[in-house]
Scaffold this motif. Structure first.
Motif, PDB file in Angstrom:
ATOM      1  N   PHE A 302       0.904  -1.298  -0.070  1.00  0.00           N
ATOM      2  CA  PHE A 302       0.036   0.016   0.015  1.00  0.00           C
ATOM      3  C   PHE A 302       0.951   1.077  -0.154  1.00  0.00           C
ATOM      4  O   PHE A 302       0.425   2.347  -0.623  1.00  0.00           O
ATOM      5  N   THR A 306       0.666   3.900  -3.160  1.00  0.00           N
ATOM      6  CA  THR A 306       0.274   5.095  -2.820  1.00  0.00           C
ATOM      7  C   THR A 306       0.911   6.151  -3.260  1.00  0.00           C
ATOM      8  O   THR A 306       0.953   7.234  -4.033  1.00  0.00           O
ATOM      9  N   LEU A 309       1.145   6.622  -7.148  1.00  0.00           N
ATOM     10  CA  LEU A 309      -0.141   7.391  -7.277  1.00  0.00           C
ATOM     11  C   LEU A 309       0.160   8.720  -6.957  1.00  0.00           C
ATOM     12  O   LEU A 309      -0.301   9.733  -7.608  1.00  0.00           O
ATOM     13  N   VAL A 350      -5.608   2.195 -13.309  1.00  0.00           N
ATOM     14  CA  VAL A 350      -5.698   1.787 -12.098  1.00  0.00           C
ATOM     15  C   VAL A 350      -7.001   1.127 -11.472  1.00  0.00           C
ATOM     16  O   VAL A 350      -7.306   0.263 -10.874  1.00  0.00           O
ATOM     17  N   LEU A 354      -7.847  -2.410 -10.025  1.00  0.00           N
ATOM     18  CA  LEU A 354      -8.332  -2.487  -8.789  1.00  0.00           C
ATOM     19  C   LEU A 354      -9.711  -3.161  -8.787  1.00  0.00           C
ATOM     20  O   LEU A 354     -10.405  -3.036  -7.572  1.00  0.00           O
ATOM     21  N   LEU A 356     -12.268  -1.656  -9.911  1.00  0.00           N
ATOM     22  CA  LEU A 356     -13.339  -0.545 -10.050  1.00  0.00           C
ATOM     23  C   LEU A 356     -14.035  -0.233 -11.432  1.00  0.00           C
ATOM     24  O   LEU A 356     -15.008   0.393 -11.341  1.00  0.00           O
TER      25      LEU A 356
ATOM     26  N   VAL B  24     -11.032  11.762  -7.351  1.00  0.00           N
ATOM     27  CA  VAL B  24     -10.604  10.654  -7.873  1.00  0.00           C
ATOM     28  C   VAL B  24      -9.404   9.918  -7.397  1.00  0.00           C
ATOM     29  O   VAL B  24      -9.766   8.497  -7.089  1.00  0.00           O
ATOM     30  N   TRP B  25      -8.588  10.488  -7.243  1.00  0.00           N
ATOM     31  CA  TRP B  25      -7.302  10.105  -6.713  1.00  0.00           C
ATOM     32  C   TRP B  25      -7.459   9.617  -5.243  1.00  0.00           C
ATOM     33  O   TRP B  25      -7.199   8.158  -4.945  1.00  0.00           O
ATOM     34  N   LEU B  28      -9.191   6.188  -5.469  1.00  0.00           N
ATOM     35  CA  LEU B  28      -8.305   5.199  -5.962  1.00  0.00           C
ATOM     36  C   LEU B  28      -7.443   4.697  -4.710  1.00  0.00           C
ATOM     37  O   LEU B  28      -7.099   3.228  -4.396  1.00  0.00           O
ATOM     38  N   ILE B  29      -6.916   5.539  -3.979  1.00  0.00           N
ATOM     39  CA  ILE B  29      -6.214   5.209  -2.852  1.00  0.00           C
ATOM     40  C   ILE B  29      -6.914   4.513  -1.657  1.00  0.00           C
ATOM     41  O   ILE B  29      -6.625   3.517  -0.942  1.00  0.00           O
ATOM     42  N   ARG B  31      -9.868   2.578  -2.529  1.00  0.00           N
ATOM     43  CA  ARG B  31      -9.750   1.434  -2.824  1.00  0.00           C
ATOM     44  C   ARG B  31      -8.436   0.521  -2.439  1.00  0.00           C
ATOM     45  O   ARG B  31      -8.287  -0.814  -2.269  1.00  0.00           O
ATOM     46  N   LEU B  32      -7.245   1.260  -2.922  1.00  0.00           N
ATOM     47  CA  LEU B  32      -6.016   0.483  -2.531  1.00  0.00           C
ATOM     48  C   LEU B  32      -5.912   0.131  -0.982  1.00  0.00           C
ATOM     49  O   LEU B  32      -5.632  -1.073  -0.843  1.00  0.00           O
TER      50      LEU B  32
END
Lengths: 401, 645
Positions: A302, A306, A309, A350, A354, A356, B24-25, B28-29, B31-32
């Motif tokens: 993670f 992260t 990202l 992503v 993931l 989604l 949105v970011w 995503l994080i 969800r991560l």
């Protein structure tokens, strides 16, 4: 300090006059000094992350063991392209915008007839030894054409609803051609980044709301009548795994399921570099290209994912700032459009990995293995940097070329 | 409205776009975070259970063919049920359910249950334990249907070693079996720890067998091949959901092996023995190829492949006819009168007698304070060497043996290959015994008595030979003493250092021996006159009869004349021997036959030898084998496969 008219001596006035006549306000060396070095370093860093991940993903497989090197070489070449593009004056970009758009449209039409089938869709155009993917170029060309179009249209006397219809046409023409390939993911990304540009030019809010409602309303008919069977299947399995229903483990959801397992098993810290058992043992399909994120997620967990990202977020934010600072509409919209293009790459990729979003076949910029996508991303960065270097340029705003 | 401040609007929209991107970011994080932090345990478990398994793929064992390409050892596909201990929820329940579906003997159920439970705890918990094999089609289909509901139960087709010729080659090929602890120790002898570990893991695979006996054991490494891997995608229940093809990982099959034997001749020879027990070895005199190697009765090697029950094994062991005993190369018998050519050769070589010198036989030969007997009532009268061989006169051979002495006879015996073990690519070969002074002193701690030389002279006493050695002796005589390199492996691993039988023998002496053997079958007074004609309209065979004493003849028996026939227990009757070559004028085939408890060489063994030779000549068993071409097509050290598959 001044109102621009009073308290000037003659020398000041002459300087102003000279400057107003000279488009190139700074020289080449000045441009180098102005380069956004932080942004460039981040781009290089991301490409190196991609290289390391490709090494990890393929090092157990002798046949693919040199992918990382190819990736690095490609990045080196694309980096040169980016720097050359970055130094192109905005007027040059402006000039080539419409011709490039036209050439891309022609290539997209050619793909329909002469394209090479890859991955179940006609996406590739073989030109001599090089296989090109016109749909990738379409993203940049459409962005440029949109910016060029608004540069031409937006003025003190314009801004009405009508001019946005032209922009919509510019987006929909390549989108329709790409959709026919069929490449649903690229189509969506193209429409989305084009939509961002239109949004930024001040389309009326009520029109936007209506557009969004219309888009949602169109989902069901698109699903039923427009999508190909395999695309429908992808959506079905996506919805099934999202709602936790059991899916056919051998079918489409296999890929998503494996990606989720690889990602989830990474935990907080990940298993460490080269330790990603799940992704290395050919367990996640396409782990060099679209699913490279699973390698990062499994090996660096993670925290690492992260961080990656966030690094992307910084790059994109930089792009927005550059867009914000540009004095010309063309510069603003081109930088914003290029930023949005890259942003949607990332979000789609992503989101897909993931679980989604449905599997749409979208690479992760700078990190996934793949030449055309790398070139598109680097060209986008070249455009963004160019806007930065030439933010004060005065542009011709009339005429087609 | 038209004059909206687009610049300001752009700035606001820019902020909205940036903020949307941020949301949105964050999504995503989030969800991560959900996948990697909140649900990581679940995915870690899935990852452990659900991965690509590299499963050891055993190599296909090389096949064995006869000289004309007839398969002697190949493979048969058979359904199999195996349990993977680590994947079974409740071993007792699962096994009970399977036992409900297919027939499995109870002792086996218990044994497998114990093994599964034991393995569950150990490092080999992923190694499948075979519960049932050789499933019928119905059982296989039924198990396949229900296996889906039982985790850890593998139902698959496996390759099983099969011997299409059954008993015919039991003693030549031996058989394969699951590797026992002893086998593994033997096979891994001299290996590094890592190699040994790999080998042990390989042999845990239910398809793996190792040669336990015979050529299967001798040529183990040639036949085994190199294991590879199967790339299997398994689901959480351990069930294979996909078999990924990867040629780089596939196992290399073992090399095929060709024997020099003609399976048809082998079959014909075995049939000729009918219910008698015995052995026969047929040699191609020119090439040294062994064309038939019969030991009967035999066992069926197919019974051993999947493990023979101890009850059945005991039956084989306790059988009075000793089917497990490899008579042809591992059976040691006194050669009896078939040995007389060796003694005569020794006498002539040492020059103690002239071939024309006559010895008078009145049936008795006195030496020291004892009397030796000739087999023929009333004796042979005055005989020279030719007549002595033809009539098998014991008195003559007592005399020349005594004159020659034990050392010289032993030396010439070894020149013919006696006393030496001819492995040739099998196991169980024995060398027999050629006695001499040194042996007597070493083993019995006393000196050699000259009286023992007399027994040696007629092939009795301590002397021990195998039918294979007798065939070699015959072949050397028939070839006028030319060197012979006996072989049973046509294409396969090197054997015995490829040793030759090449000690020099005198041409003239050999021709004299051949004349004597021709006399045996074709002249008046020959002991096997009835068996001389091969029944092929001309060609005759030349041979020598022999009788191997199973026990000493008592004086009382000799006096009463009760020594033969139904009067004594079969177990105690003498063995009948016959050695021969054919055709007599241009020798191509050499044969030795022993019929256990057959009593008279001429009566029981000679007709068997004659019929086998006749069959060999009729069908031309020594014609060019198929593998000569294969051998030319491949380099000398390359594997012989591929092309023939």
């Amino acid at each position: 300090m001044s109102d621009g008219f009073s308290n000037y001596n003659s020398g000041d006035r002459r300087m102003q006059a000279a400057q107003s006549l000279n488009f190139e306000t700074i020289g080449f060396l000045g441009k180098i000094g102005r380069l956004p070095f932080g942004l460039i370093l981040l781009i290089i860093a991301m490409a190196l992350v991609g290289t390391a991940m490709l090494f990890s993903a393929a090092h157990t497989n002798p046949a693919e063991a040199n992918l990382w090197l190819l990736h690095l070489i490609r990045f080196g070449l694309c980096f040169l392209v980016m720097m050359v593009l970055a130094f192109c004056p905005l007027n040059l970009w402006l000039r080539i915008a419409f011709p490039a758009y036209l050439v891309t449209l022609i290539m997209l039409v050619l793909v329909e007839f002469f394209g090479v089938t890859g991955g179940g869709a006609q996406r590739w155009l073989q030109v001599g030894p090089v296989a090109l993917q016109p749909s990738e170029f379409a993203k940049l060309a459409t962005t440029l054409a949109l910016a060029r179009y608004y540069q031409m249209m937006i003025g003190p006397t314009t801004g009405g609803f009508v001019i946005h219809l032209g922009a919509l046409a510019i987006i929909l023409a390549p989108a329709a051609l790409i959709f026919m390939q069929p490449d649903f993911g690229t189509t969506l990304a193209l429409i989305a980044s084009g939509g961002v540009v239109i949004f930024l030019t001040g389309l009326y809010f009520r029109v936007i709301v209506m557009g969004v409602i219309g888009g949602f309303a169109a989902i069901v008919p698109i699903y039923n009548f427009v999508l190909a069977d395999y695309q429908r299947e992808r959506v079905d399995t996506f919805l099934a795994q999202l709602t936790g229903e059991s899916t056919n483990a051998l079918g489409e959801s296999y890929q998503i399921e494996q990606a989720k397992i690889a990602t989830g098993s990474g935990g907080w810290n990940g298993k460490g570099f080269l330790q990603g058992i799940q992704s290395q043992q050919d367990f996640v399909p396409e782990q060099h290209t679209d699913f490279i994120l699973t390698v990062i997620a499994e090996e660096f967990g993670f925290i690492g994912t992260t961080a990656m990202l966030l690094a992307f977020a910084v790059i994109l934010g930089w792009g927005l700032v550059i867009s914000f600072q540009s004095k010309s509409w063309f510069g603003r919209l081109a930088a914003a459009g290029a930023t949005a293009t890259i942003a949607f790459y990332i979000v789609f990729n992503v989101g897909m990995v993931l679980g989604l979003l449905p599997v749409v076949g979208m690479p992760l910029p700078l990190i996934s293995y793949g030449g055309t996508a790398m070139l598109t991303a680097m060209a986008c960065f070249g455009l963004i940097i160019s806007v930065h270097l030439h933010k004060d340029d005065r542009l011709r705003d009339q005429g087609w070329f | 409205m038209a004059m909206r401040d687009l610049e300001a609007l752009f700035s606001r929209r820019m902020i909205v776009a940036g903020a949307t991107g941020g949301v949105v970011w964050a999504g995503l994080i989030a969800r991560l975070f959900q996948l990697q932090v909140l649900e990581t345990e679940r995915y870690e478990t899935l990852a452990k259970e659900n991965h690509i398994k590299l499963e050891l793929a055993p190599p296909q064992r090389g096949r064995i063919f006869d000289r004309f390409g007839k398969p002697l050892a190949s493979h048969r596909q058979a359904g199999r049920v195996a349990l993977v201990p680590e994947q079974i929820d409740d071993a007792t329940k699962t096994i009970a359910r399977i036992a409900n579906l297919i027939e499995i003997p109870e002792p086996r159920l218990e044994r497998v249950l114990a093994e599964v439970k034991r393995n569950r705890r150990g490092a080999s918990s992923f190694v499948p334990v075979t519960l049932a094999q050789e499933l019928s089609y119905e059982d296989y289909a039924r198990m396949n249907v229900f296996a889906a509901e039982m985790p850890g139960v593998d139902v698959e087709m496996g390759a099983t070693r099969s011997y299409p010729q059954g008993r015919d080659f039991a003693h030549v090929l031996g058989y394969v079996a699951r590797a026992s602890a002893d086998d593994l120790d033997r096979l891994s002898d001299g290996m590094t720890g890592e190699e040994s570990g790999r080998l042990r893991r390989l042999f845990k695979h239910p398809d793996m067998r190792t040669g336990r006996q015979g050529m299967e054991r001798f040529a183990e490494e040639w036949l085994r091949g190199t294991p590879g891997f199967r790339k299997l995608v398994t689901n959480a229940a351990g069930r294979v959901i996909e078999d990924l093809q990867d040629d780089r990982l596939s196992p290399q099959p073992g090399k095929d092996l060709y024997v020099t034997i003609d399976a048809d001749l082998q079959r014909a020879a075995i049939e000729r023995f009918q219910s008698e027990s015995g052995a026969a070895v047929v040699l191609d005199i020119e090439s040294g190829d062994i064309l038939a190697m019969v030991s009967t009765p035999a066992f069926d090697p197919n019974d051993f492949v999947n493990g023979i029950s101890s009850a059945n094994y005991k039956l084989l062991q306790d059988n009075v006819d000793a089917p497990l005993y490899p008579r042809a190369h591992g059976g040691v018998y006194p050669p009896g009168s078939t040995f007389k050519m060796v003694v005569a050769t020794a006498a002539l070589e040492s020059g103690v007698i002239d071939p024309s010198e006559r010895v008078y036989c009145n049936r008795y030969y006195h030496f020291g304070n004892r009397t030796w007997h000739c087999w023929k009532k009333g004796g042979h009268g005055s005989v020279n060497m030719h007549q002595a061989i033809k009539g098998s006169c014991d008195v003559y051979f007592y005399e020349i043996a005594r004159r020659t002495g034990v050392e010289k006879i032993a030396e010439v015996s070894r020149k013919f290959g006696f006393g030496e073990s001819w492995t040739l690519g099998m196991t169980g070969a024995r060398g027999g015994l050629v006695p001499d002074n040194e042996w007597k002193m070493r083993v019995h701690g006393e000196k050699w008595y000259e009286g023992e030389t007399l027994n040696f002279g007629i092939g009795q006493g301590q002397l021990g030979t195998t039918p294979l050695q007798l065939a070699l002796m015959t072949a050397r005589i028939a070839a006028d003493g030319a060197p012979i390199r006996p072989k049973i492996i046509g294409i396969g691993p090197a054997t015995d250092g490829e040793k030759n039988l090449q000690a020099p023998l005198n041409l003239e002496i050999m021709q004299r021996m051949k004349a004597g053997m021709f006399g045996v079958t074709s002249e008046a007074g020959g002991t096997a006159g009835r068996s001389g004609d091969l029944g092929l309209g001309g060609p005759r065979l030349a041979g020598k009869t022999g009788t191997a004493q199973v026990r000493r003849i008592t004086q009382a028996e000799r006096n009463s004349g009760i020594r033969k026939g139904e009067d004594i227990d079969r177990k105690l009757r003498d063995h009948a021997l016959f050695v021969a070559y054919a055709p007599a004028d241009d020798p191509k085939y050499a044969i030795s036959v022993i019929v256990e408890h057959g009593e008279g060489g001429s009566r029981t063994a000679a007709p068997v030898a004659r019929d086998i030779l006749a069959y060999a000549m009729k069908t031309d068993s020594r014609r060019r084998p198929v593998y000569t071409e294969l051998a030319q097509n491949t380099s000398t050290d390359g594997p012989v496969d591929g092309g023939s598959r």
